[in-house]
Design a protein around this motif. Structure first.
Motif, PDB file in Angstrom:
ATOM      1  N   GLY A 594      50.005  83.317  33.179  1.00 20.57           N
ATOM      2  CA  GLY A 594      51.386  83.807  33.236  1.00 20.57           C
ATOM      3  C   GLY A 594      52.291  82.839  33.970  1.00 20.57           C
ATOM      4  N   VAL A 595      53.256  83.385  34.658  1.00 23.17           N
ATOM      5  CA  VAL A 595      54.267  82.564  35.324  1.00 23.17           C
ATOM      6  C   VAL A 595      53.988  82.597  36.824  1.00 23.17           C
ATOM      7  CG1 VAL A 595      56.736  82.135  35.559  1.00 23.17           C
ATOM      8  CG2 VAL A 595      55.881  83.328  33.527  1.00 23.17           C
ATOM      9  N   GLN A 596      53.771  81.417  37.391  1.00 22.94           N
ATOM     10  CA  GLN A 596      53.524  81.334  38.835  1.00 22.94           C
ATOM     11  C   GLN A 596      54.869  81.209  39.547  1.00 22.94           C
ATOM     12  OE1 GLN A 596      50.289  81.645  39.832  1.00 22.94           O
ATOM     13  NE2 GLN A 596      49.986  81.863  37.618  1.00 22.94           N
ATOM     14  N   LEU A 597      55.057  82.045  40.563  1.00 19.63           N
ATOM     15  CA  LEU A 597      56.340  82.096  41.268  1.00 19.63           C
ATOM     16  C   LEU A 597      56.151  81.776  42.740  1.00 19.63           C
ATOM     17  CD1 LEU A 597      57.604  85.514  39.830  1.00 19.63           C
ATOM     18  CD2 LEU A 597      58.085  83.224  38.938  1.00 19.63           C
ATOM     19  N   GLU A 598      57.262  81.387  43.350  1.00 17.23           N
ATOM     20  CA  GLU A 598      57.230  81.116  44.789  1.00 17.23           C
ATOM     21  C   GLU A 598      58.403  81.816  45.457  1.00 17.23           C
ATOM     22  OE1 GLU A 598      58.157  77.109  45.857  1.00 17.23           O
ATOM     23  OE2 GLU A 598      57.297  77.292  47.864  1.00 17.23           O
ATOM     24  N   ASN A 599      58.106  82.477  46.566  1.00 12.88           N
ATOM     25  CA  ASN A 599      59.177  83.040  47.389  1.00 12.88           C
ATOM     26  C   ASN A 599      59.788  81.885  48.184  1.00 12.88           C
ATOM     27  OD1 ASN A 599      60.575  84.089  49.673  1.00 12.88           O
ATOM     28  ND2 ASN A 599      59.531  86.061  49.384  1.00 12.88           N
ATOM     29  N   LEU A 600      61.060  81.604  47.964  1.00 10.32           N
ATOM     30  CA  LEU A 600      61.680  80.419  48.569  1.00 10.32           C
ATOM     31  C   LEU A 600      61.908  80.579  50.064  1.00 10.32           C
ATOM     32  CD1 LEU A 600      64.251  79.549  45.759  1.00 10.32           C
ATOM     33  CD2 LEU A 600      62.167  78.303  46.357  1.00 10.32           C
ATOM     34  N   VAL A 601      61.804  81.795  50.576  1.00  9.02           N
ATOM     35  CA  VAL A 601      62.001  82.007  52.012  1.00  9.02           C
ATOM     36  C   VAL A 601      60.668  81.889  52.745  1.00  9.02           C
ATOM     37  CG1 VAL A 601      62.876  83.599  53.769  1.00  9.02           C
ATOM     38  CG2 VAL A 601      63.952  83.521  51.496  1.00  9.02           C
ATOM     39  N   THR A 602      59.643  82.567  52.222  1.00 13.74           N
ATOM     40  CA  THR A 602      58.367  82.622  52.950  1.00 13.74           C
ATOM     41  C   THR A 602      57.326  81.641  52.414  1.00 13.74           C
ATOM     42  OG1 THR A 602      57.465  84.288  51.446  1.00 13.74           O
ATOM     43  CG2 THR A 602      58.726  85.097  53.350  1.00 13.74           C
ATOM     44  N   GLY A 603      57.552  81.123  51.220  1.00 11.30           N
ATOM     45  CA  GLY A 603      56.558  80.253  50.606  1.00 11.30           C
ATOM     46  C   GLY A 603      55.436  81.025  49.925  1.00 11.30           C
ATOM     47  N   GLU A 604      55.477  82.353  49.994  1.00 10.86           N
ATOM     48  CA  GLU A 604      54.430  83.182  49.377  1.00 10.86           C
ATOM     49  C   GLU A 604      54.367  82.911  47.872  1.00 10.86           C
ATOM     50  OE1 GLU A 604      53.761  87.921  48.433  1.00 10.86           O
ATOM     51  OE2 GLU A 604      55.468  87.275  49.649  1.00 10.86           O
ATOM     52  N   LEU A 605      53.147  82.832  47.343  1.00 14.89           N
ATOM     53  CA  LEU A 605      52.962  82.616  45.904  1.00 14.89           C
ATOM     54  C   LEU A 605      52.678  83.949  45.224  1.00 14.89           C
ATOM     55  CD1 LEU A 605      50.704  79.419  45.962  1.00 14.89           C
ATOM     56  CD2 LEU A 605      53.213  79.567  45.899  1.00 14.89           C
ATOM     57  N   LEU A 606      53.200  84.118  44.052  1.00 13.20           N
ATOM     58  CA  LEU A 606      52.932  85.339  43.289  1.00 13.20           C
ATOM     59  C   LEU A 606      52.966  84.994  41.807  1.00 13.20           C
ATOM     60  CD1 LEU A 606      56.117  87.606  43.481  1.00 13.20           C
ATOM     61  CD2 LEU A 606      55.969  85.445  44.696  1.00 13.20           C
ATOM     62  N   ALA A 607      52.518  85.901  40.977  1.00 15.01           N
ATOM     63  CA  ALA A 607      52.463  85.623  39.536  1.00 15.01           C
ATOM     64  C   ALA A 607      52.934  86.836  38.756  1.00 15.01           C
ATOM     65  CB  ALA A 607      51.037  85.268  39.131  1.00 15.01           C
ATOM     66  N   ARG A 608      53.484  86.563  37.591  1.00 13.13           N
ATOM     67  CA  ARG A 608      53.837  87.629  36.654  1.00 13.13           C
ATOM     68  C   ARG A 608      53.292  87.214  35.294  1.00 13.13           C
ATOM     69  NH1 ARG A 608      54.516  89.743  40.612  1.00 13.13           N
ATOM     70  NH2 ARG A 608      56.284  90.890  41.487  1.00 13.13           N
ATOM     71  N   SER A 609      52.762  88.152  34.565  1.00 14.03           N
ATOM     72  CA  SER A 609      52.206  87.815  33.255  1.00 14.03           C
ATOM     73  C   SER A 609      53.332  87.677  32.233  1.00 14.03           C
ATOM     74  CB  SER A 609      51.229  88.907  32.815  1.00 14.03           C
ATOM     75  OG  SER A 609      51.928  90.129  32.739  1.00 14.03           O
ATOM     76  N   GLY A 610      52.990  87.087  31.096  1.00 10.96           N
ATOM     77  CA  GLY A 610      53.933  87.052  29.992  1.00 10.96           C
ATOM     78  C   GLY A 610      54.672  85.740  29.844  1.00 10.96           C
ATOM     79  N   ALA A 611      55.723  85.788  29.038  1.00 10.55           N
ATOM     80  CA  ALA A 611      56.475  84.589  28.658  1.00 10.55           C
ATOM     81  C   ALA A 611      57.568  84.272  29.675  1.00 10.55           C
ATOM     82  CB  ALA A 611      57.093  84.807  27.286  1.00 10.55           C
ATOM     83  N   LEU A 612      58.113  83.061  29.526  1.00 12.43           N
ATOM     84  CA  LEU A 612      59.193  82.614  30.417  1.00 12.43           C
ATOM     85  C   LEU A 612      60.443  82.328  29.593  1.00 12.43           C
ATOM     86  CD1 LEU A 612      60.045  81.570  33.299  1.00 12.43           C
ATOM     87  CD2 LEU A 612      59.375  79.289  32.504  1.00 12.43           C
ATOM     88  N   VAL A 613      61.590  82.785  30.121  1.00 11.88           N
ATOM     89  CA  VAL A 613      62.889  82.413  29.524  1.00 11.88           C
ATOM     90  C   VAL A 613      63.682  81.690  30.610  1.00 11.88           C
ATOM     91  CG1 VAL A 613      65.016  83.220  28.420  1.00 11.88           C
ATOM     92  CG2 VAL A 613      62.859  84.424  27.996  1.00 11.88           C
ATOM     93  N   PRO A 614      63.675  80.351  30.601  1.00 13.74           N
ATOM     94  CA  PRO A 614      64.462  79.639  31.614  1.00 13.74           C
ATOM     95  C   PRO A 614      65.934  79.622  31.211  1.00 13.74           C
ATOM     96  CG  PRO A 614      62.834  78.178  30.537  1.00 13.74           C
ATOM     97  CD  PRO A 614      62.945  79.413  29.720  1.00 13.74           C
ATOM     98  N   VAL A 615      66.790  80.033  32.128  1.00  9.65           N
ATOM     99  CA  VAL A 615      68.243  80.006  31.899  1.00  9.65           C
ATOM    100  C   VAL A 615      68.800  79.091  32.978  1.00  9.65           C
ATOM    101  CG1 VAL A 615      70.350  81.367  31.653  1.00  9.65           C
ATOM    102  CG2 VAL A 615      68.135  82.394  31.083  1.00  9.65           C
ATOM    103  N   THR A 616      68.863  77.803  32.669  1.00 12.55           N
ATOM    104  CA  THR A 616      69.194  76.862  33.732  1.00 12.55           C
ATOM    105  C   THR A 616      70.401  75.984  33.416  1.00 12.55           C
ATOM    106  OG1 THR A 616      67.596  75.286  32.858  1.00 12.55           O
ATOM    107  CG2 THR A 616      66.811  76.781  34.576  1.00 12.55           C
ATOM    108  N   MET A 617      70.371  75.293  32.296  1.00 14.76           N
ATOM    109  CA  MET A 617      71.502  74.427  31.940  1.00 14.76           C
ATOM    110  C   MET A 617      71.408  74.066  30.464  1.00 14.76           C
ATOM    111  SD  MET A 617      70.454  70.658  33.405  1.00 14.76           S
ATOM    112  CE  MET A 617      71.644  69.825  32.376  1.00 14.76           C
ATOM    113  N   ARG A 618      72.485  73.465  29.956  1.00 14.58           N
ATOM    114  CA  ARG A 618      72.511  73.055  28.550  1.00 14.58           C
ATOM    115  C   ARG A 618      72.716  71.551  28.452  1.00 14.58           C
ATOM    116  NH1 ARG A 618      77.089  76.027  25.986  1.00 14.58           N
ATOM    117  NH2 ARG A 618      77.946  75.807  28.073  1.00 14.58           N
ATOM    118  N   LEU A 619      72.264  70.992  27.355  1.00 14.09           N
ATOM    119  CA  LEU A 619      72.479  69.569  27.081  1.00 14.09           C
ATOM    120  C   LEU A 619      73.415  69.429  25.886  1.00 14.09           C
ATOM    121  CD1 LEU A 619      68.875  68.154  27.544  1.00 14.09           C
ATOM    122  CD2 LEU A 619      70.885  67.707  28.982  1.00 14.09           C
ATOM    123  N   PRO A 620      74.349  68.484  25.956  1.00 15.48           N
ATOM    124  CA  PRO A 620      75.293  68.313  24.850  1.00 15.48           C
ATOM    125  C   PRO A 620      74.570  67.955  23.549  1.00 15.48           C
ATOM    126  CG  PRO A 620      75.961  67.012  26.763  1.00 15.48           C
ATOM    127  CD  PRO A 620      74.587  67.536  27.052  1.00 15.48           C
TER     128      PRO A 620
END
Ligand code: ADP
Ligand code: SF4
Length: 691
Positions: A594-620
């Motif tokens: 699945g998707v490995q995640l990080e808590n940006l405050v504590t550094g704790e690692l966690l995971a969620r199953s399934g797909a990823l939809v990144p919504v970050t930026m677009r390219l021309p």
């Protein structure tokens, strides 16, 4: 074309005390990020509203004392005689076109941080200042403070008369003004005659209205702008209870009632959260309890809805801010029987957002908004063409459509080529998402304008290659080919591709809008864009039954939408849909687990199953541009005098920016612009120069 007689009622005059509005259209007080800081721009913008037929044109909030300093918002101000001349300039601009000018006097009470004036804030009680958790308290006003406050308001009304205003709006709304703070049970627990019973809590507002009538009511209209419901149940004002009682108690005091809901997030809801006319159920009672004219807002853009609200006895005047921003000429278009020319507001709140970041107003639908003075742009007029050039516009998204529309209006021969079977580009795709259908107005307005133009041809299903562009024989080529969402997670927070992201289990927003879907089950949205798209993906997929987690490095979901007044509405909707929200988290990798995640405050690692939809930026989408500029000789041989990228193909941004760039391209074609100069007029300062 003759006006349909059923709209005649909209053009009847309305008596407001001693003044008469020429029709039933009132441009509501609206912030514009220009005010006193960009006075020429503000004056020209307000004048344009009057030119477009708004019978009453109001200022935005006009703060009238240093203890109610609205800094950092760039609004109007009336602290003393020195503020009269620029406001008189606005009045003149409105009078020139036969409108009435109104000033909305405001003191933000315990909402004022007084960060410019450095005065100690004041309010009904000792309370922390509510504006942005500012670490300062407002002190409780004693009776002498209240007397002083009334005096300041009265003097401001007199100065407004000196400036030539016809109307004073006495403002108790949005949970952000002194009288609304006094009125509120949660803000006011005073033990004197200004606290306790509704009559006591309403006393200050009654006094302000009576003071204003006494000072200027013989020559000026006095409008009570009053929020009848705070949309928070019994914790706040409710229209069925104290909202109604308050109006009944003051029913015949002002010359007119302008009623709405509170706070601003509720009053100016976007189309994603409220339809046209959404305030009607709250204000419907008002005309039953007063004989005075009544108005309300509700993003009215349809003349039929306006007529209906009047005929049903809800209002006498249509009050509108956003519809007047999107189309300053809305009243005149109805008057002249040109309904199809109305540029309808899409309810996106880019206008409010720009004010909230203390920048001059802009509008998605009306790219001339805020440019009336500094660029001399008129929303309805554009210079005729200066050559017989033929222009090829590639891509019929917001940028291409606006460019073709305005070039067509200038008289150029225009060919608009669109790869897909439908025009509209991103607007067509995005407006198909839940509750965004009003956004299609960006496309529909322009398509409607282009349709009758014999000099503009639109070709659908026409994806052009570089060779086809060269063969076409156009003098000028504008590439409006848009942009594409990245699928690899790179954006603000992540600077290298997310490990494992180039797998079939990663879907970009474009994929989702194209109808591609992960396997049913869980999905992680990684929102590092912070505007609407992340939450739209979550809303769409949760609505289809996916188990959605929205992960964002931001402090909250869709953090930028605080500016567009949507953040709380978005969060509430997503929570209601069962979306798990993980702020201050990021994505580390995507894999079989699945998707490995990080808590940006504590550094704790966690995971969620399934797909990823990144919504970050677009390219021309600038491959076509690259292919064309690669061979200047071929461009010259083809007779192409200019090749430009516009809209998202040049710099991916908001829809408002794409429309603006398309408009600008059309305005500037065949003109001499200094590429090194500032592309607009700037404010002239009257400095003491150290003397
Ligand atoms: P913008 O917001 O800048 O207007 P959009 O992404 O909304 O950009 O629209 C770009 C449009 O250009 C889309 O409708 C897309 O189908 C079209 N397009 C992209 N490449 C080509 C091409 N080579 N020929 C014709 N149309 C194209
Ligand atoms: Fe309407 Fe959006 Fe324009 Fe504001 S920016 S007036 S909400 S179209």
């Amino acid at each position: 074309m003759a006006r349909d007689p059923r709209y005649d009622i909209l053009f009847e005059p309305v008596q407001i005390g001693p003044v008469t509005a020429p029709n039933r259209f009132m441009q509501a007080p609206h912030c514009n990020g220009m005010g006193r800081m960009y006075p020429d721009s503000m004056i020209a913008m307000r004048g344009m509203k009057a030119e477009g037929g708004w019978g009453i044109v109001a200022t935005e909030q006009c703060d009238f004392h240093p203890t109610g300093d609205v800094t950092p918002f760039t609004e109007t101000r009336l602290w003393g005689d020195m503020d009269v001349p620029y406001l008189a300039g606005m009045v003149n601009a409105v009078h020139k076109h036969g409108g009435l000018a109104a000033v909305e006097l405001v003191h933000n009470g315990h909402d004022s941080g007084n960060i410019y004036s450095r005065e100690v804030p004041i309010g009904p009680m000792h309370r922390p200042v509510s504006w942005r958790d500012h670490p300062v308290q407002a002190r409780a006003m004693d009776l002498s403070d209240i007397r002083a406050y009334r005096r300041w308001h009265r003097e401001a009304a007199l100065r407004a008369r000196d400036a030539g205003f016809d109307i004073v709006v006495v403002y108790a709304g949005h949970d952000g003004t002194m009288p609304s703070h006094f009125l509120s049970r949660r803000h006011n627990q005073r033990g004197d005659e200004y606290g306790g019973s509704l009559e006591n809590r309403l006393r200050l507002y009654r006094e302000l209205l009576e003071d204003t009538l006494d000072a200027v009511g013989d020559t000026m209209g006095v409008i009570a702008r009053f929020a009848v419901d705070e949309m928070m149940g019994p914790d706040g004002l409710e229209w069925q209870h104290e909202g109604r009682d308050a109006i009944e108690m003051l029913a015949e005091v002002p010359h007119m009632w302008d009623v709405n809901v509170s706070n601003w997030e509720n009053d100016s809801m976007t189309s994603r959260f409220a339809p046209e006319g959404y305030q009607e159920e709250y204000i419907a009672f008002v005309k039953q309890v007063t004989s005075k004219p009544v108005s309300t807002v509700g993003r009215y853009t349809s003349p039929d809805a306006m007529v209906s609200a009047i005929r049903r006895g809800l209002v006498d005047m249509i009050c509108a801010a956003r519809p007047s921003i999107a189309d300053p000429f809305l009243p005149n278009k109805i008057k002249e029987g040109r309904i199809e020319d109305i540029r309808e507001c899409i309810g996106c709140n880019i206008c409010a957002a720009w004010n909230n970041i203390s920048a001059p107003i802009r509008c998605t639908q009306n790219p001339t908004m805020g440019e009336e003075w500094r660029k001399g742009w008129h929303p309805e007029k554009i210079a005729p063409k200066s050559t017989d050039s033929h222009v090829l516009v590639v891509g019929a998204g917001p940028a291409g459509l606006e460019a073709a529309h305005q070039l067509g209006k200038r008289g150029y021969r225009v060919t608009l080529a669109e790869a897909t079977a439908q025009a509209g580009g991103r607007v067509t795709r995005e407006s198909a998402m839940p509750n965004l259908n009003a956004w299609a107005r960006v496309r529909d307005y322009r398509m409607g304008q282009i349709a009758p133009m014999v000099n503009v041809e639109l070709y659908l299903n026409s994806e052009l290659s570089a060779d086809q562009v060269l063969e076409f024989g156009a003098d000028h080529v504008a590439l409006a080919t848009g942009a594409t969402w990245r699928r690899d997670g790179i954006g603000r927070h992540i600077r290298n591709p997310i490990p494992g992201v180039v797998s079939s289990n990663s879907f970009s927003p474009d994929d989702i809008m194209d109808g591609k879907r992960p396997e049913k089950g869980s999905v992680v949205i990684f929102d590092d864009d912070h505007y609407y798209m992340g939450s739209m993906m979550a809303e769409l997929l949760a609505g289809e039954g996916y188990q959605v987690s929205l992960v964002t490095p931001g402090l909250c979901v869709s953090s930028w939408t605080e500016h567009s007044l949507e953040q709380e509405h978005i969060e509430k909707r997503l929570v209601g849909l069962g979306v798990e929200i993980l702020p201050r988290h990021s994505v580390l990798s995507l894999g079989s687990g699945g998707v490995q995640l990080e808590n940006l405050v504590t550094g704790e690692l966690l995971a969620r199953s399934g797909a990823l939809v990144p919504v970050t930026m677009r390219l021309p989408n600038d491959a076509l541009y690259g292919a064309l500029v690669a061979d200047q000789k071929k461009l010259d041989a083809a007779g192409i005098k200019s090749l430009r990228r516009i809209g998202d193909c040049y710099g991916p941004a908001t829809i408002a920016a794409a429309v603006y760039e398309g408009h600008r391209y059309a305005r500037e074609l065949d003109t001499e612009a200094n590429p090194d100069g500032v592309p607009f007029k700037t404010v002239k300062y009257d400095l003491e120069l150290g003397g």
